[in-house]
Design a protein around this motif. Structure first.
Motif, PDB file in Angstrom:
ATOM      1  N   ASN A  86       0.839  -1.191   0.000  1.00 31.09           N
ATOM      2  CA  ASN A  86       0.000   0.000   0.000  1.00 31.09           C
ATOM      3  C   ASN A  86       0.877   1.246   0.000  1.00 31.09           C
ATOM      4  O   ASN A  86       1.896   1.304   0.700  1.00 31.09           O
ATOM      5  CB  ASN A  86      -0.897   0.028   1.232  1.00 31.09           C
ATOM      6  CG  ASN A  86      -1.828  -1.158   1.303  1.00 31.09           C
ATOM      7  OD1 ASN A  86      -2.277  -1.664   0.291  1.00 31.09           O
ATOM      8  ND2 ASN A  86      -2.108  -1.614   2.503  1.00 31.09           N
ATOM      9  N   LYS A  87       0.485   2.240  -0.766  1.00 35.26           N
ATOM     10  CA  LYS A  87       1.293   3.444  -0.948  1.00 35.26           C
ATOM     11  C   LYS A  87       1.700   4.086   0.373  1.00 35.26           C
ATOM     12  O   LYS A  87       2.843   4.520   0.532  1.00 35.26           O
ATOM     13  CB  LYS A  87       0.539   4.447  -1.816  1.00 35.26           C
ATOM     14  CG  LYS A  87       1.368   5.623  -2.224  1.00 35.26           C
ATOM     15  CD  LYS A  87       0.655   6.497  -3.223  1.00 35.26           C
ATOM     16  CE  LYS A  87       1.596   7.590  -3.692  1.00 35.26           C
ATOM     17  NZ  LYS A  87       1.027   8.344  -4.796  1.00 35.26           N
ATOM     18  N   THR A  88       0.804   4.139   1.335  1.00 31.74           N
ATOM     19  CA  THR A  88       1.113   4.790   2.607  1.00 31.74           C
ATOM     20  C   THR A  88       2.126   4.023   3.443  1.00 31.74           C
ATOM     21  O   THR A  88       2.716   4.578   4.364  1.00 31.74           O
ATOM     22  CB  THR A  88      -0.164   4.999   3.438  1.00 31.74           C
ATOM     23  OG1 THR A  88      -0.777   3.725   3.672  1.00 31.74           O
ATOM     24  CG2 THR A  88      -1.140   5.930   2.725  1.00 31.74           C
TER      25      THR A  88
END
Length: 110
Positions: A86-88
């Motif tokens: 996930n990007k975060t």
């Protein structure tokens, strides 16, 4: 096996728990990576028992990302992390990967 049986931990908490100095053991990074990977990939990773005849997709991905990180191929690390994490969570997972392969002087052994 002990690490796999341990409670999962938040990736931010895992990163904050690690002491960033040259005497830090890479094994603590490996443990933090495995315990928080679920948050990065959005589900519990699938790992087979030690000595199993086959490897799961998660195991193959993890071995590949650790291998290319150990070789210093950070472009491949970036690609592999972006493809699954996930990007975060990408920055924290990359930090744990670098630590697991010996960012502070140790080596990851496959």
């Amino acid at each position: 096996m002990r690490c796999r049986a341990s409670a999962r931990v938040d990736v931010s908490e895992a990163c904050n728990l690690l002491c960033v100095d040259e005497t830090q053991s890479e094994h603590r990074f490996e443990e933090a990576l495995l315990r928080s990977l679920h948050q990065g990939v959005g589900r519990k990773p699938r790992f087979f028992a030690v000595g199993a005849a086959e490897e799961s997709f998660d195991e193959r991905w993890l071995l590949q990302v650790l291998t290319v990180a150990q070789q210093g191929d950070m472009a491949s690390v970036e690609f592999l992390v972006r493809s699954r994490v996930n990007k975060t969570m990408q920055r924290s997972i990359r930090f744990l990967i670098r630590g697991a392969v010996g960012r502070f002087g140790g080596r990851f052994t496959l």
